[in-house]
Write an enzyme that holds these catalytic residues in place. Structure first.
Site, mmCIF file in Angstrom:
data_model
loop_
_atom_site.group_PDB
_atom_site.id
_atom_site.type_symbol
_atom_site.label_atom_id
_atom_site.label_comp_id
_atom_site.label_asym_id
_atom_site.label_seq_id
_atom_site.Cartn_x
_atom_site.Cartn_y
_atom_site.Cartn_z
ATOM 1 N N ASP A 206 14.129 18.185 -80.866
ATOM 2 C CA ASP A 206 13.315 17.995 -82.197
ATOM 3 C C ASP A 206 11.921 18.263 -82.236
ATOM 4 O O ASP A 206 11.201 18.025 -81.160
ATOM 5 C CB ASP A 206 13.499 16.318 -82.524
ATOM 6 C CG ASP A 206 13.210 15.973 -83.797
ATOM 7 O OD1 ASP A 206 13.790 16.554 -84.719
ATOM 8 O OD2 ASP A 206 12.135 15.052 -83.888
ATOM 9 N N GLU A 265 13.910 23.274 -82.196
ATOM 10 C CA GLU A 265 13.659 23.177 -83.465
ATOM 11 C C GLU A 265 12.098 23.592 -83.685
ATOM 12 O O GLU A 265 11.307 22.524 -83.539
ATOM 13 C CB GLU A 265 13.946 21.818 -84.021
ATOM 14 C CG GLU A 265 13.694 21.770 -85.595
ATOM 15 C CD GLU A 265 13.527 20.288 -86.380
ATOM 16 O OE1 GLU A 265 13.749 20.289 -87.493
ATOM 17 O OE2 GLU A 265 13.074 19.563 -85.521
#
Length: 548
Positions: A206, A265
């Site tokens: 993330d 990401e």
């Protein structure tokens, strides 16, 4: 045909993202759980995917849908136990499905034991050094250290009882970690080993571009910060030194046989910056969101595809293709709206903000285009990430009352596309009837609209013309046809029609326009799609099998 049973399975994988709280509820409490995933293993196997990616399932106060993690090495009791997790991994592995889990390293929950210790320990403590604490400004320190704004809106600083302030890039309940602290770095290596030892095959990282920071004094103003280039030396974003962290992670990944995979990401500004995350010495693969942000437009799609394949070749990685995920308006809806300044994805957000007016959404057109775009993606070299519910052709759910919403961005008014995130996180419909359409024995944690009944799994599974049937056929054929990591463009004489050939002769033809296209040679070898009489209808994609 690509061998999906190697250590490099991820290069051409079809990965299905599960948002656990909204996938399947086994105990009837309204929240999806790990046993619910186990109960739907056969469904996942029949779909034909290579792996699942689980959004966070860790203990969490749910200030941000589970991305506020209170314990990185456990399962939220509302979702199950570690034993349940192990059973899920075994069940998926038995069906040849690999498991990728979300790691959230930029911040913890404010309920994490480290942060609670930091609050109790006070100024100058080792516990506070794991996070980013600063003194305030003004005569009595009552003003935040800077005028920086959180992604979710409001100040990026929060004052604690003794007067110090901590930094949070996201929700106030998500204090940022200090990645200059050796203890932080060591603890995440332990976490990676913990899940790898339990059989996890890979990790989705993330906001991988946000970990390391340079907060040396004097701190810049918001205007100064916004004006700084993101060239590797920005104080907060995409710093070159973040790859020192990922080099350590890569050593852990490579210590396993087969090596564990990772995908970043990383919202960065140039292909060159993204390539650093996709290198073999860093995470190995990085999401590209270019098609997710593009209109349904052949010229844009071709440019994006060509650019990303070139990037993948330069890094030695494979590219990723994605149209929907847990953070954006579903692509069936985006494609049914008029583009806003050339950005269909932004138009989806505006539509949700307006309450989802029915007269602005052409559902039939949106779904037809979604089918065409998905078939194009599944025909490309590289890996494809699918988001739960897109295989049912689900549209965004806009009709959620303010008091039923959960997204922190909705309440804080941030600039993130999060105002629409609840609408793509509504629990899946499995049956045409029932209080939660088969999601669980009772209700669901987000309201499901009545029109979900016609898109339920049991309905679509019985309909050979449904979106689910299309996905199953496409994913099955993809496994047979997928080969190599290149393509050859075939000129069509029309800007709105794309055609390419894979190394084994497999062809993909996508008509983005409204007028039919004459397929010419290969029309008799169509294996998926609809093209009666050798003519490819508008807003349709077909696959043509290699010559025998």
């Amino acid at each position: 045909m690509t061998d999906h049973n190697t250590g490099e399975w991820w290069r051409q994988a079809a990965v299905y993202q599960i948002y656990p709280r909204s996938f399947a509820d086994a105990n009837g409490d309204g929240v999806g759980d790990i046993p619910g995933i186990v109960s739907r293993t056969e469904y996942l196997a029949e779909l034909g995917i290579d792996a699942v990616w689980l959004s966070p399932f860790y203990p969490s106060a749910l200030a941000d849908g589970g991305y506020d993690v209170a314990d990185y090495r456990n399962v939220d009791p509302r979702l199950g136990t570690l034993d349940d997790f192990d059973r899920m991994v075994d069940a998926l592995h038995t069906h040849g499905i690999r498991v990728v889990v979300d790691i959230v390293p930029n911040h913890t929950s404010d309920q994490h034991e480290w942060f609670q210790e930091a609050l109790a320990a006070g100024r100058g403590s080792a516990a506070r050094d794991r996070y980013i604490f600063r003194e305030g400004t003004g005569p009595d320190g009552s003003l935040p250290p800077t005028d920086w704004v959180s992604v979710f809106g409001g100040s990026a600083w929060e004052r604690v009882a003794d007067g110090q302030w901590y930094f949070h890039n996201f929700a106030v309940e998500q204090p940022d970690l200090n990645w200059s602290n050796p203890e932080v770095r060591a603890d995440f290596l332990t976490t990676l080993r913990f899940w790898s030892d339990r059989g996890v095959d890979g990790f989705r990282i993330d906001v991988a571009h946000m970990l390391t920071k340079d907060l040396s004094e004097p701190l810049p103003s918001r205007a100064e910060l916004d004006a700084m280039p993101q060239d590797g030396a920005h104080p907060l974003l995409d710093r070159d030194d973040v790859h020192e962290v990922y080099a350590e992670w890569r050593k852990v990944f490579n210590s396993y046989d087969p090596p564990r995979t990772a995908v970043a990401e990383a919202w960065v500004t140039t292909p060159e910056r993204r390539a650093k995350y996709a290198s073999a010495t860093s995470l190995g693969q990085a999401f590209n969101f270019d098609l997710l942000e593009a209109d349904f437009d052949a010229v844009s799609f071709r440019r994006i595809i060509a650019d990303n394949l070139a990037q993948a070749q330069a890094t030695g990685s494979s590219t990723t293709w994605v149209l929907s995920n847990h953070d954006v308006t579903r692509h069936a809806t985006r494609y049914g709206l008029a583009p806003l300044n050339g950005r269909a994805e932004k138009q989806g957000v505006e539509w949700v903000r307006a309450g989802g007016p029915a007269d602005q959404l052409d559902r039939e057109t949106g779904l037809r285009r979604a089918h065409a775009a998905t078939m194009l993606l599944l025909g490309l070299p590289g890996s494809t990430y699918l988001y739960q519910g897109e295989e049912l052709g689900l549209h965004e759910v806009a009709e959620i009352a303010d008091d039923e919403r959960q997204d922190p961005a909705f309440f804080r008014g941030g600039e993130v596309d999060g105002l629409g995130r609840d609408g793509c996180r509504v629990p899946l419909p499995w049956t045409a009837e029932g209080e939660s359409f088969g999601f669980g024995a009772g209700g669901a944690h987000l309201p499901q609209p009545a029109w979900f009944a016609s898109s339920a799994v049991e309905v679509e599974a019985a309909d050979p013309s449904s979106t689910l049937s299309l996905y199953r056929r496409a994913l099955g054929l993809r496994r047979e046809l997928q080969t190599g990591e290149t393509l050859e463009w075939i000129e069509t004489g029309r800007d709105d029609v794309l055609r390419f050939r894979r190394p084994n002769g497999w062809e993909v033809v996508a008509n983005f326009g409204r007028d039919p296209f004459d397929l010419g040679s290969g029309a008799d070898r169509i294996v998926l799609g609809s093209a009666p009489g050798g003519r490819l209808p508008g807003e349709t994609t077909v696959w043509i099998a290699p010559e025998a």
